[in-house]
Design a protein around this motif. Structure first.
Motif, PDB file in Angstrom:
ATOM      1  N   THR A  79     135.064   1.098  18.947  1.00  0.00           N
ATOM      2  CA  THR A  79     134.026   1.588  18.037  1.00  0.00           C
ATOM      3  C   THR A  79     134.702   2.378  16.933  1.00  0.00           C
ATOM      4  O   THR A  79     135.882   2.712  17.032  1.00  0.00           O
ATOM      5  CB  THR A  79     132.995   2.451  18.806  1.00  0.00           C
ATOM      6  OG1 THR A  79     131.934   2.807  17.916  1.00  0.00           O
ATOM      7  CG2 THR A  79     133.614   3.712  19.386  1.00  0.00           C
ATOM      8  N   GLN A 115     134.666  -8.830  18.559  1.00  0.00           N
ATOM      9  CA  GLN A 115     135.064  -9.872  19.527  1.00  0.00           C
ATOM     10  C   GLN A 115     135.649  -9.287  20.806  1.00  0.00           C
ATOM     11  O   GLN A 115     135.544  -9.881  21.874  1.00  0.00           O
ATOM     12  CB  GLN A 115     136.089 -10.821  18.885  1.00  0.00           C
ATOM     13  CG  GLN A 115     135.496 -11.688  17.791  1.00  0.00           C
ATOM     14  CD  GLN A 115     136.568 -12.312  16.898  1.00  0.00           C
ATOM     15  OE1 GLN A 115     137.761 -12.021  17.015  1.00  0.00           O
ATOM     16  NE2 GLN A 115     136.131 -13.176  15.979  1.00  0.00           N
ATOM     17  N   THR A 116     136.282  -8.127  20.708  1.00  0.00           N
ATOM     18  CA  THR A 116     136.964  -7.545  21.875  1.00  0.00           C
ATOM     19  C   THR A 116     136.214  -6.333  22.434  1.00  0.00           C
ATOM     20  O   THR A 116     136.758  -5.596  23.264  1.00  0.00           O
ATOM     21  CB  THR A 116     138.399  -7.100  21.502  1.00  0.00           C
ATOM     22  OG1 THR A 116     138.318  -6.101  20.470  1.00  0.00           O
ATOM     23  CG2 THR A 116     139.229  -8.275  21.023  1.00  0.00           C
ATOM     24  N   HIS A 117     134.980  -6.114  21.997  1.00  0.00           N
ATOM     25  CA  HIS A 117     134.246  -4.911  22.404  1.00  0.00           C
ATOM     26  C   HIS A 117     134.101  -4.820  23.932  1.00  0.00           C
ATOM     27  O   HIS A 117     134.257  -3.744  24.514  1.00  0.00           O
ATOM     28  CB  HIS A 117     132.868  -4.843  21.742  1.00  0.00           C
ATOM     29  CG  HIS A 117     132.138  -3.576  22.070  1.00  0.00           C
ATOM     30  ND1 HIS A 117     132.466  -2.361  21.497  1.00  0.00           N
ATOM     31  CD2 HIS A 117     131.129  -3.317  22.943  1.00  0.00           C
ATOM     32  CE1 HIS A 117     131.680  -1.417  21.992  1.00  0.00           C
ATOM     33  NE2 HIS A 117     130.861  -1.964  22.864  1.00  0.00           N
ATOM     34  N   GLY A 118     133.820  -5.932  24.578  1.00  0.00           N
ATOM     35  CA  GLY A 118     133.680  -5.935  26.034  1.00  0.00           C
ATOM     36  C   GLY A 118     134.963  -5.544  26.743  1.00  0.00           C
ATOM     37  O   GLY A 118     134.941  -4.927  27.808  1.00  0.00           O
ATOM     38  N   GLN A 119     136.088  -5.876  26.136  1.00  0.00           N
ATOM     39  CA  GLN A 119     137.390  -5.600  26.739  1.00  0.00           C
ATOM     40  C   GLN A 119     137.875  -4.176  26.465  1.00  0.00           C
ATOM     41  O   GLN A 119     138.384  -3.495  27.353  1.00  0.00           O
ATOM     42  CB  GLN A 119     138.404  -6.617  26.180  1.00  0.00           C
ATOM     43  CG  GLN A 119     139.778  -6.548  26.790  1.00  0.00           C
ATOM     44  CD  GLN A 119     140.705  -7.587  26.156  1.00  0.00           C
ATOM     45  OE1 GLN A 119     140.305  -8.362  25.284  1.00  0.00           O
ATOM     46  NE2 GLN A 119     141.942  -7.599  26.612  1.00  0.00           N
ATOM     47  N   GLY A 160     135.961  -1.706  24.426  1.00  0.00           N
ATOM     48  CA  GLY A 160     134.935  -0.729  24.053  1.00  0.00           C
ATOM     49  C   GLY A 160     135.188  -0.138  22.682  1.00  0.00           C
ATOM     50  O   GLY A 160     134.881   1.028  22.429  1.00  0.00           O
TER      51      GLY A 160
END
Length: 197
Positions: free
Chosen positions: A95, A87-91, A93
């Protein structure tokens, strides 16, 4: 307050078998990042029972400052963390360490790539302790003290001179090395990571 230590991407490549969350592009005050992530993950029920990321690593890659939050010692809800990461990958990154190293750094460095010191058995006097001492010195000089200690334990509990020579030949490169049958006790241990050879 969490400890933040600097590591290199080469250090990451030696972390095979470990797992953690990597956040990319963490500019500014790193302590604020770590405290903020610990607070946020506690608030949303990912870090449990007052657990926190106590030891966090920072490294640079491709112009970005990245943080590694190792899972060792942290009590967390892995399912919720996986959802939060997506859910927060765009914010952030976010991984996993096990994904980052193969995809960004070319994979983990395997310990088995370590060079075995060379030692000739021909001309040895037949005293197994003399042979063992020489092999042990070679390993220690090559920075392989753990292997030297393990070899010593295995040789001193072996049943015969021949078996002892074969064990030594697993650790140092001798005339017997390519013909060394794995001993039964060691075979079980190697079974977990048979790809090593």
């Amino acid at each position: 307050m969490a400890e933040i230590k600097r590591i290199t991407t080469e250090d990451l490549r030696h972390m095979d078998g470990q797992e953690g969350l990597i956040l990319q592009g963490c500019g500014g005050d790193l302590q604020e990042w770590v405290d903020g992530i610990n607070d946020l993950l506690t608030e949303v029920g990912i870090l449990l029972d007052g657990s926190q990321f106590e030891s966090v690593s920072v490294f640079q890659h491709q112009g970005l400052t990245n943080l590694l939050f190792p899972f060792d010692g942290a009590k967390l809800d892995a399912g919720k963390l996986a959802m939060w990461r997506l859910q927060t990958h765009g914010q952030f990154g976010g991984t996993w360490l096990s994904d980052y190293v193969p995809n960004q750094l070319g994979g983990f460095t395997q310990e088995q790539q370590r060079q075995k010191p060379k030692m000739e058995l021909l001309g040895q006097d037949g005293n197994i302790f003399g042979v063992l001492g020489r092999a042990s010195r070679l390993l220690k000089e090559a920075g392989q003290k753990d292997q030297a200690d393990e070899m010593f334990r295995r040789v001193t509990s072996s049943g015969s001179y021949e078996e002892a020579l074969h064990i030594i030949s697993e650790y140092v490169d001798t005339e017997l090395s390519s013909h060394t049958p794995p001993s039964k006790s060691h075979q079980k241990k190697k079974g977990r990571s048979a790809y090593e050879r």
